[in-house]
Motif scaffolding. Sequence first.
Motif, short mmCIF file in Angstrom:
data_model
loop_
_atom_site.label_atom_id
_atom_site.label_comp_id
_atom_site.label_asym_id
_atom_site.label_seq_id
_atom_site.Cartn_x
_atom_site.Cartn_y
_atom_site.Cartn_z
N ALA A 142 19.62 59.62 53.74
CA ALA A 142 18.41 58.81 53.65
C ALA A 142 17.19 59.71 53.44
CB ALA A 142 18.24 57.97 54.92
N HIS A 143 17.14 60.83 54.15
CA HIS A 143 16.02 61.76 54.00
C HIS A 143 16.01 62.40 52.61
CE1 HIS A 143 15.29 61.36 58.30
NE2 HIS A 143 14.21 62.09 58.15
N LEU A 144 17.20 62.60 52.04
CA LEU A 144 17.27 63.18 50.70
C LEU A 144 16.83 62.19 49.62
CD1 LEU A 144 20.68 65.13 50.86
CD2 LEU A 144 18.38 66.12 50.74
N GLY A 145 16.79 60.90 49.98
CA GLY A 145 16.34 59.88 49.03
C GLY A 145 17.43 58.94 48.55
N TYR A 146 18.63 59.06 49.11
CA TYR A 146 19.71 58.16 48.72
C TYR A 146 19.41 56.74 49.20
CZ TYR A 146 23.01 61.73 47.15
OH TYR A 146 23.65 62.72 46.45
N LYS A 147 19.86 55.77 48.39
CA LYS A 147 19.72 54.36 48.74
C LYS A 147 21.08 53.68 48.63
CE LYS A 147 14.96 54.25 46.99
NZ LYS A 147 14.01 53.60 46.04
N ARG A 148 21.25 52.63 49.42
CA ARG A 148 22.52 51.90 49.45
C ARG A 148 22.56 50.84 48.37
NH1 ARG A 148 24.04 47.14 51.84
NH2 ARG A 148 22.06 46.98 52.97
N LEU A 149 23.64 50.82 47.59
CA LEU A 149 23.81 49.76 46.60
C LEU A 149 24.23 48.49 47.31
CD1 LEU A 149 25.44 51.99 43.90
CD2 LEU A 149 23.49 50.48 43.47
N ASP A 150 23.58 47.40 46.97
CA ASP A 150 23.68 46.16 47.72
C ASP A 150 24.90 45.32 47.31
OD1 ASP A 150 23.09 44.10 49.43
OD2 ASP A 150 21.54 43.22 48.15
N THR A 184 24.30 46.93 36.55
CA THR A 184 25.68 46.79 37.01
C THR A 184 26.66 47.42 36.03
OG1 THR A 184 25.03 44.70 38.03
CG2 THR A 184 27.38 45.16 37.89
N ASP A 185 26.34 47.36 34.75
CA ASP A 185 27.21 47.94 33.73
C ASP A 185 27.44 49.42 34.00
OD1 ASP A 185 28.62 47.79 31.13
OD2 ASP A 185 27.01 49.12 30.47
N PRO A 202 43.99 48.92 45.06
CA PRO A 202 44.15 47.71 45.86
C PRO A 202 43.52 46.50 45.18
CG PRO A 202 42.46 49.12 46.79
CD PRO A 202 43.11 49.90 45.70
N GLU A 203 44.03 45.34 45.48
CA GLU A 203 43.50 44.12 44.88
C GLU A 203 42.04 43.90 45.25
OE1 GLU A 203 43.02 41.07 42.53
OE2 GLU A 203 44.81 42.34 42.57
N SER A 204 41.66 44.32 46.46
CA SER A 204 40.27 44.15 46.89
C SER A 204 39.32 44.97 46.03
CB SER A 204 40.11 44.53 48.36
OG SER A 204 40.57 45.84 48.59
N TRP A 205 39.80 46.12 45.53
CA TRP A 205 38.97 46.93 44.63
C TRP A 205 38.80 46.22 43.28
CZ3 TRP A 205 39.20 49.38 39.88
CH2 TRP A 205 38.23 50.37 39.63
N ASN A 206 39.90 45.68 42.76
CA ASN A 206 39.82 44.94 41.50
C ASN A 206 38.88 43.75 41.62
OD1 ASN A 206 41.70 46.63 40.16
ND2 ASN A 206 43.42 45.47 41.02
N LYS A 207 38.94 43.06 42.77
CA LYS A 207 38.07 41.91 42.99
C LYS A 207 36.61 42.35 43.07
CE LYS A 207 37.25 37.56 43.79
NZ LYS A 207 37.41 36.56 42.70
N MET A 208 36.37 43.48 43.70
CA MET A 208 35.01 44.01 43.77
C MET A 208 34.45 44.27 42.38
SD MET A 208 33.80 47.66 45.45
CE MET A 208 34.51 48.60 44.08
N ILE A 209 35.26 44.86 41.51
CA ILE A 209 34.83 45.14 40.14
C ILE A 209 34.54 43.83 39.41
CG2 ILE A 209 35.55 46.06 37.91
CD1 ILE A 209 34.81 48.23 39.90
N GLU A 210 35.41 42.85 39.58
CA GLU A 210 35.20 41.55 38.93
C GLU A 210 33.89 40.91 39.38
OE1 GLU A 210 38.59 39.15 39.78
OE2 GLU A 210 39.99 40.43 38.67
N ASN A 211 33.61 40.98 40.66
CA ASN A 211 32.36 40.42 41.18
C ASN A 211 31.14 41.14 40.61
OD1 ASN A 211 33.76 38.57 42.73
ND2 ASN A 211 33.72 39.82 44.59
N GLU A 213 30.98 42.64 37.73
CA GLU A 213 30.86 42.33 36.30
C GLU A 213 30.18 40.99 36.05
OE1 GLU A 213 34.64 44.83 34.42
OE2 GLU A 213 34.99 42.82 35.23
N GLU A 214 30.08 40.17 37.07
CA GLU A 214 29.40 38.88 36.93
C GLU A 214 27.89 39.00 37.12
OE1 GLU A 214 31.28 36.34 39.75
OE2 GLU A 214 33.18 36.22 38.63
N LYS A 215 27.44 40.20 37.50
CA LYS A 215 26.01 40.42 37.74
C LYS A 215 25.44 41.34 36.66
CE LYS A 215 26.85 40.30 42.74
NZ LYS A 215 26.71 41.05 44.01
N THR A 216 24.13 41.41 36.58
CA THR A 216 23.48 42.31 35.63
C THR A 216 22.85 43.53 36.33
OG1 THR A 216 21.45 41.01 35.71
CG2 THR A 216 23.01 40.51 33.94
#
Length: 223
Positions: A142-150, A184-185, A202-211, A213-216
Amino acid sequence: MEYNRITNIEDPLFKQMHQLMQDVFPPEEVLEFELWKEPLEDPGIRVFVAVHEGRVVGATEYRYYEDFNVAMTDFTIIGQAGLGIGPFLAQKRLVDLHALAGEHGKKLLGMFAEVYNPYHVDHYEFGGIKPMDPYVRREVLAHLGYKRLDFPYVHPSWNNDGEAVTGLDLCFLPMDGELNELQTDLIVKFLKRYYTVLSNKPESWNKMIENLEEKTKVGLLAL
């Protein structure tokens, strides 16, 4: 302190580094010794160790993707408190990455990193080394300036057994500190490239990618 690159599994410093990884990280996060041969010889993967009085006391692995103009910090290890290993590795790494981007006529966009979320998973001891404590590491990023992807993040186990590793956040360090979202791309292309080496996802990783891809765009939030 010296900042030495390792490019060969036979390098004596690599044996020290691999032992340090085993001392610090959970077993599922450490690639087997012999499987490091190709990554170390890959010119796109940069593995450096901090050497103090002939001993490996820290290490970092990262890579620069010229076509995306982003970097990824695979890991950072601080093997001993009180030597300034963290700042040393962070500064040397950033200088190297800016130089790599400059060689391609670009200004580095930023750098991805995964970080444990101790507020969800707090049982990792990381070899009892206090600078590696998940709370400390998160605050340092956080001090270095990193931010969490939502978005809810999982990654495939490096054991390539199809298991999902949770309790992590994917973060991004924008070189433009005012940046508060990412396309997101870019995230999807980066993750697919980064985890190409793992065939059993894992299937949960594939689902995360699919989700994704539905966003910009995905927001960048405070750690």
